[in-house]
Design an enzyme around this catalytic site. Structure first.
Site, PDB file in Angstrom:
ATOM      1  N   CYS A  17      48.442 -12.236   9.813  1.00  0.00           N
ATOM      2  CA  CYS A  17      49.126 -10.977  10.108  1.00  0.00           C
ATOM      3  C   CYS A  17      50.584 -11.261  10.509  1.00  0.00           C
ATOM      4  O   CYS A  17      50.832 -12.101  11.379  1.00  0.00           O
ATOM      5  CB  CYS A  17      48.392 -10.285  11.248  1.00  0.00           C
ATOM      6  SG  CYS A  17      49.297  -8.919  11.977  1.00  0.00           S
ATOM      7  N   GLY A  30      18.798  -1.430  -8.246  1.00  0.00           N
ATOM      8  CA  GLY A  30      19.291  -2.793  -8.071  1.00  0.00           C
ATOM      9  C   GLY A  30      19.224  -3.286  -6.638  1.00  0.00           C
ATOM     10  O   GLY A  30      20.087  -4.033  -6.199  1.00  0.00           O
ATOM     11  N   ASP A  48      31.835  -4.820  -3.651  1.00  0.00           N
ATOM     12  CA  ASP A  48      32.732  -5.112  -4.777  1.00  0.00           C
ATOM     13  C   ASP A  48      33.602  -3.929  -5.195  1.00  0.00           C
ATOM     14  O   ASP A  48      34.509  -4.089  -6.005  1.00  0.00           O
ATOM     15  CB  ASP A  48      31.920  -5.639  -5.974  1.00  0.00           C
ATOM     16  CG  ASP A  48      30.744  -4.738  -6.328  1.00  0.00           C
ATOM     17  OD1 ASP A  48      30.889  -3.500  -6.236  1.00  0.00           O
ATOM     18  OD2 ASP A  48      29.685  -5.272  -6.702  1.00  0.00           O
ATOM     19  N   GLN A  66      25.302  -0.812  -1.054  1.00  0.00           N
ATOM     20  CA  GLN A  66      25.316  -1.967  -0.148  1.00  0.00           C
ATOM     21  C   GLN A  66      26.304  -3.010  -0.648  1.00  0.00           C
ATOM     22  O   GLN A  66      26.471  -4.050  -0.031  1.00  0.00           O
ATOM     23  CB  GLN A  66      23.914  -2.589  -0.074  1.00  0.00           C
ATOM     24  CG  GLN A  66      22.870  -1.622   0.435  1.00  0.00           C
ATOM     25  CD  GLN A  66      21.460  -2.169   0.257  1.00  0.00           C
ATOM     26  OE1 GLN A  66      20.941  -2.867   1.109  1.00  0.00           O
ATOM     27  NE2 GLN A  66      20.847  -1.850  -0.863  1.00  0.00           N
ATOM     28  N   ASN A  67      26.930  -2.737  -1.795  1.00  0.00           N
ATOM     29  CA  ASN A  67      27.816  -3.733  -2.401  1.00  0.00           C
ATOM     30  C   ASN A  67      29.224  -3.633  -1.828  1.00  0.00           C
ATOM     31  O   ASN A  67      29.675  -2.563  -1.437  1.00  0.00           O
ATOM     32  CB  ASN A  67      27.855  -3.544  -3.918  1.00  0.00           C
ATOM     33  CG  ASN A  67      26.481  -3.734  -4.528  1.00  0.00           C
ATOM     34  OD1 ASN A  67      25.625  -4.356  -3.909  1.00  0.00           O
ATOM     35  ND2 ASN A  67      26.273  -3.195  -5.702  1.00  0.00           N
ATOM     36  N   CYS A  99      19.277  -3.076 -14.954  1.00  0.00           N
ATOM     37  CA  CYS A  99      19.676  -1.727 -14.519  1.00  0.00           C
ATOM     38  C   CYS A  99      20.449  -1.000 -15.621  1.00  0.00           C
ATOM     39  O   CYS A  99      20.251   0.203 -15.842  1.00  0.00           O
ATOM     40  CB  CYS A  99      20.528  -1.820 -13.257  1.00  0.00           C
ATOM     41  SG  CYS A  99      19.666  -2.542 -11.863  1.00  0.00           S
ATOM     42  N   ASN A 127      15.011  -1.382 -10.973  1.00  0.00           N
ATOM     43  CA  ASN A 127      15.265  -2.709 -10.404  1.00  0.00           C
ATOM     44  C   ASN A 127      14.602  -3.767 -11.272  1.00  0.00           C
ATOM     45  O   ASN A 127      13.745  -3.466 -12.093  1.00  0.00           O
ATOM     46  CB  ASN A 127      14.689  -2.774  -8.977  1.00  0.00           C
ATOM     47  CG  ASN A 127      15.240  -3.933  -8.172  1.00  0.00           C
ATOM     48  OD1 ASN A 127      16.423  -4.266  -8.299  1.00  0.00           O
ATOM     49  ND2 ASN A 127      14.410  -4.562  -7.367  1.00  0.00           N
ATOM     50  N   PRO A 161      27.166 -12.567  -8.282  1.00  0.00           N
ATOM     51  CA  PRO A 161      25.829 -13.020  -7.903  1.00  0.00           C
ATOM     52  C   PRO A 161      25.201 -12.081  -6.882  1.00  0.00           C
ATOM     53  O   PRO A 161      25.905 -11.501  -6.059  1.00  0.00           O
ATOM     54  CB  PRO A 161      26.086 -14.393  -7.268  1.00  0.00           C
ATOM     55  CG  PRO A 161      27.505 -14.338  -6.797  1.00  0.00           C
ATOM     56  CD  PRO A 161      28.231 -13.409  -7.729  1.00  0.00           C
ATOM     57  N   ASP A 162      23.877 -11.912  -6.975  1.00  0.00           N
ATOM     58  CA  ASP A 162      23.224 -11.215  -5.872  1.00  0.00           C
ATOM     59  C   ASP A 162      23.141 -12.201  -4.706  1.00  0.00           C
ATOM     60  O   ASP A 162      23.539 -13.351  -4.818  1.00  0.00           O
ATOM     61  CB  ASP A 162      21.842 -10.694  -6.289  1.00  0.00           C
ATOM     62  CG  ASP A 162      20.893 -11.811  -6.581  1.00  0.00           C
ATOM     63  OD1 ASP A 162      20.432 -12.435  -5.627  1.00  0.00           O
ATOM     64  OD2 ASP A 162      20.631 -12.092  -7.763  1.00  0.00           O
ATOM     65  N   PHE A 163      22.646 -11.741  -3.577  1.00  0.00           N
ATOM     66  CA  PHE A 163      22.690 -12.596  -2.396  1.00  0.00           C
ATOM     67  C   PHE A 163      21.406 -13.375  -2.169  1.00  0.00           C
ATOM     68  O   PHE A 163      21.439 -14.527  -1.783  1.00  0.00           O
ATOM     69  CB  PHE A 163      23.009 -11.739  -1.146  1.00  0.00           C
ATOM     70  CG  PHE A 163      24.468 -11.383  -1.072  1.00  0.00           C
ATOM     71  CD1 PHE A 163      25.331 -12.114  -0.283  1.00  0.00           C
ATOM     72  CD2 PHE A 163      24.979 -10.349  -1.824  1.00  0.00           C
ATOM     73  CE1 PHE A 163      26.683 -11.811  -0.240  1.00  0.00           C
ATOM     74  CE2 PHE A 163      26.328 -10.034  -1.786  1.00  0.00           C
ATOM     75  CZ  PHE A 163      27.182 -10.764  -0.992  1.00  0.00           C
ATOM     76  N   ARG A 164      20.265 -12.736  -2.436  1.00  0.00           N
ATOM     77  CA  ARG A 164      19.027 -13.319  -1.928  1.00  0.00           C
ATOM     78  C   ARG A 164      18.116 -13.949  -2.964  1.00  0.00           C
ATOM     79  O   ARG A 164      17.109 -14.537  -2.614  1.00  0.00           O
ATOM     80  CB  ARG A 164      18.245 -12.255  -1.143  1.00  0.00           C
ATOM     81  CG  ARG A 164      18.916 -11.937   0.155  1.00  0.00           C
ATOM     82  CD  ARG A 164      18.220 -10.894   0.978  1.00  0.00           C
ATOM     83  NE  ARG A 164      18.830 -10.834   2.297  1.00  0.00           N
ATOM     84  CZ  ARG A 164      20.026 -10.309   2.539  1.00  0.00           C
ATOM     85  NH1 ARG A 164      20.717  -9.771   1.558  1.00  0.00           N
ATOM     86  NH2 ARG A 164      20.540 -10.316   3.749  1.00  0.00           N
ATOM     87  N   HIS A 200      28.242  -1.416   3.639  1.00  0.00           N
ATOM     88  CA  HIS A 200      28.625  -2.711   4.204  1.00  0.00           C
ATOM     89  C   HIS A 200      30.118  -2.967   4.029  1.00  0.00           C
ATOM     90  O   HIS A 200      30.555  -4.114   3.970  1.00  0.00           O
ATOM     91  CB  HIS A 200      27.794  -3.831   3.564  1.00  0.00           C
ATOM     92  CG  HIS A 200      26.319  -3.679   3.828  1.00  0.00           C
ATOM     93  ND1 HIS A 200      25.349  -4.197   3.009  1.00  0.00           N
ATOM     94  CD2 HIS A 200      25.657  -3.037   4.826  1.00  0.00           C
ATOM     95  CE1 HIS A 200      24.150  -3.893   3.503  1.00  0.00           C
ATOM     96  NE2 HIS A 200      24.313  -3.188   4.595  1.00  0.00           N
TER      97      HIS A 200
HETATM   98 ZN    ZN Z   1      47.926  -8.676  13.906  1.00  0.00          ZN
END
Ligand code: ZN
Length: 483
Positions: free
Chosen positions: A302, A353, A253, A250-251, A395, A378, A178-181, A270
């Site tokens: 961790c 895109g 994935d 900006q993805n 795209c 786009n 899914p896109d975000f916005r 990102h």
């Molecule tokens: Zn740690």
């Protein structure tokens, strides 16, 4: 023909009649101003016998509308609006009241022997607004006139040596991410969580206080493994041709890597799920090792910190966090160090895109030299990008369309099938906008004779919506150690 403004008057009502305005006349006026400078522009467009109506008309011709409602109302009492004329010529929004006005328009005075319809205060206000409009146009990039049709971008695609490809969520939606916005995007799907702002799931502060907020939704944005779209493969094709300077994505994935885009050609602005880091001690591991925790909505812990976790410590103590950039975190240093050099080298920008809404990535087009061509691929146009050509649609379809025009083969396994379709390029009503449609789309011209150009973009929008198929559980509180 002289561009001087010619304003008529109704002999019966005495009202002023503004000349018709259009996107073309606005672009002509802006080009004239940028090319010839302020003095020549004012000399050419303003008549010797000047009224406040001329000033207002020039503001509108430059594509702006004044903000002051009282002034607008006073003006409207003196204006006739011919039928068919645009009610509002502004395509750059109202004029901000905070802009500085550095150009001196004071020598343009209304002839004192003629009666001006507005008061001197209102006229002074209009002149200040004209100054703002002029300043804004002078700081604006104008589209390059050499690109009037998508076919005109082929020579530059073939010859460019240093292409920056800037990608966003739209390049992965065909893979079910899914896109975000958008209205069907990720943020809409988690609205029911009751967060003040859906973006809070990616807030560093909230992760620090309670990482379970992020891990309750992380499975929704976890990329399926080893997938890539024809568009990702198109970027690989540019790399293989030696013309890809960099892909700024900006993805998160990591699909560009799966398509074969080299690490040094890729800037994941990102971050990505490719690695994960302990929030406390900085221990780093391959992201895939926490995928099962993410899918089970568990906190991945961790091994070096797990024994020191206790209720007196923050809930994020010893929790592994995927190396995606949260709000409140700075972008990877690689982004800043490479971008400065890349902007100097870049000879073509492809924005694909993305609606260019998130800074600082959204600023990349503005930072480029004005003479570097820039094209948008786009679903929807992005007016603030000031692109030379906007190719609207899916795209993947546009990547195949361009590749066929260039005689390229996209390195993806279904290339033969993709290339077997016809692709139609349809002029949209918006300036410099074209829709690219594949022949199996019902809106392909031969499939649906009643489809109009104006409908095309909205049809594509509804077709690219992602089905809502996942429920969200907000109870990711249990933890599990990573070995
Ligand atoms: Zn740690």
């Amino acid at each position: 023909m002289s561009p001087v403004l010619r304003i008529g008057r109704n002999a019966h009502t005495g009202k002023y009649i503004l000349p018709p305005s259009s996107h073309e006349s606005t672009e002509q006026a802006r080009t004239f101003l940028k090319t010839h400078g302020l003095k020549s522009f004012l000399d050419a467009y303003l008549p010797e016998q000047l009224t406040s109506i001329h000033i207002y008309c020039l503001i509108r011709l430059l594509g702006f509308e004044i903000k002051n409602r009282r002034l607008l109302w006073d003006l409207s009492r003196h204006l006739e609006t011919p039928r068919g004329q645009r009610a509002n010529n502004s395509n750059s929004g109202p004029l901000s009241s905070t802009e500085s006005a550095s150009h001196n328009l004071s020598k343009y005075r209304v002839n004192s022997s003629s009666k001006d319809p507005l008061s001197s205060d209102q006229l002074a206000r209009l002149i200040r607004d004209l100054q703002k409009a002029i300043n804004r146009v002078l700081s604006m990039r104008l589209p390059l006139s050499s690109f009037s049709h998508p076919s005109s971008i082929i020579p530059i695609l073939l010859s460019a040596k240093n292409i920056i490809v800037l990608t966003g969520a739209g390049v992965s939606t065909s893979l079910g991410i899914p896109d975000f916005r958008s209205s069907e995007g990720f943020y809409s799907r988690i609205r029911h969580l009751g967060l003040d702002d859906p973006q809070d799931v990616f807030s560093l502060d909230i992760f620090r206080k309670d990482p379970s907020v992020f891990y309750s939704i992380a499975h929704l944005v976890l990329p399926p493994q080893r997938m890539f779209s024809p568009l990702h493969a198109f970027i690989k094709l540019l790399q293989d041709r030696g013309s890809l300077l960099r892909n700024y994505t900006q993805n998160i994935d990591n699909f560009e890597s799966h398509a074969g885009v080299d690490k040094d050609k890729l800037v994941q602005c990102h971050g990505s799920f490719a690695t994960a880091t302990c929030f406390t001690c900085g221990w780093k591991i391959a992201g895939e090792r926490i995928y099962s925790n993410i899918r089970k909505m568990e906190l991945p812990l961790c091994p070096h910190c797990i024994d020191k976790r206790n209720p007196s410590k923050p809930k994020s103590f010893g929790v592994l966090k995927p190396d995606i950039t949260f709000f409140g975190e700075s972008l990877p240093s690689r982004f800043h160090s490479l971008l400065r050099k890349d902007l100097e080298k870049c000879d073509l920008l492809l924005c694909i895109g993305t609606s260019l809404k998130v800074a600082p990535v959204s600023d990349i087009p503005k930072l480029l030299n004005d003479n570097v061509p820039r094209f948008l691929i786009n679903r929807d146009p992005v007016s603030h990008g000031q692109f030379d050509i906007n190719l609207l649609g899916l795209c993947d379809d546009t990547a195949v369309y361009l590749s066929k025009l260039c005689n390229w083969k996209i390195p993806c396994k279904n290339w033969q099938e993709l290339a077997s379709y016809d692709y139609e390029c349809i002029k949209e009503p918006q300036k410099r906008c074209f829709s690219i449609i594949r022949s199996d789309n019902e809106y392909f011209p031969e499939n649906n004779k009643i489809a109009t150009n104006a409908k095309t973009a909205s049809q594509l929008e509804s077709e690219s919506k992602i089905e809502e198929n996942t429920t969200v559980n907000t109870t990711a509180t249990s933890g599990s150690k990573i070995n």
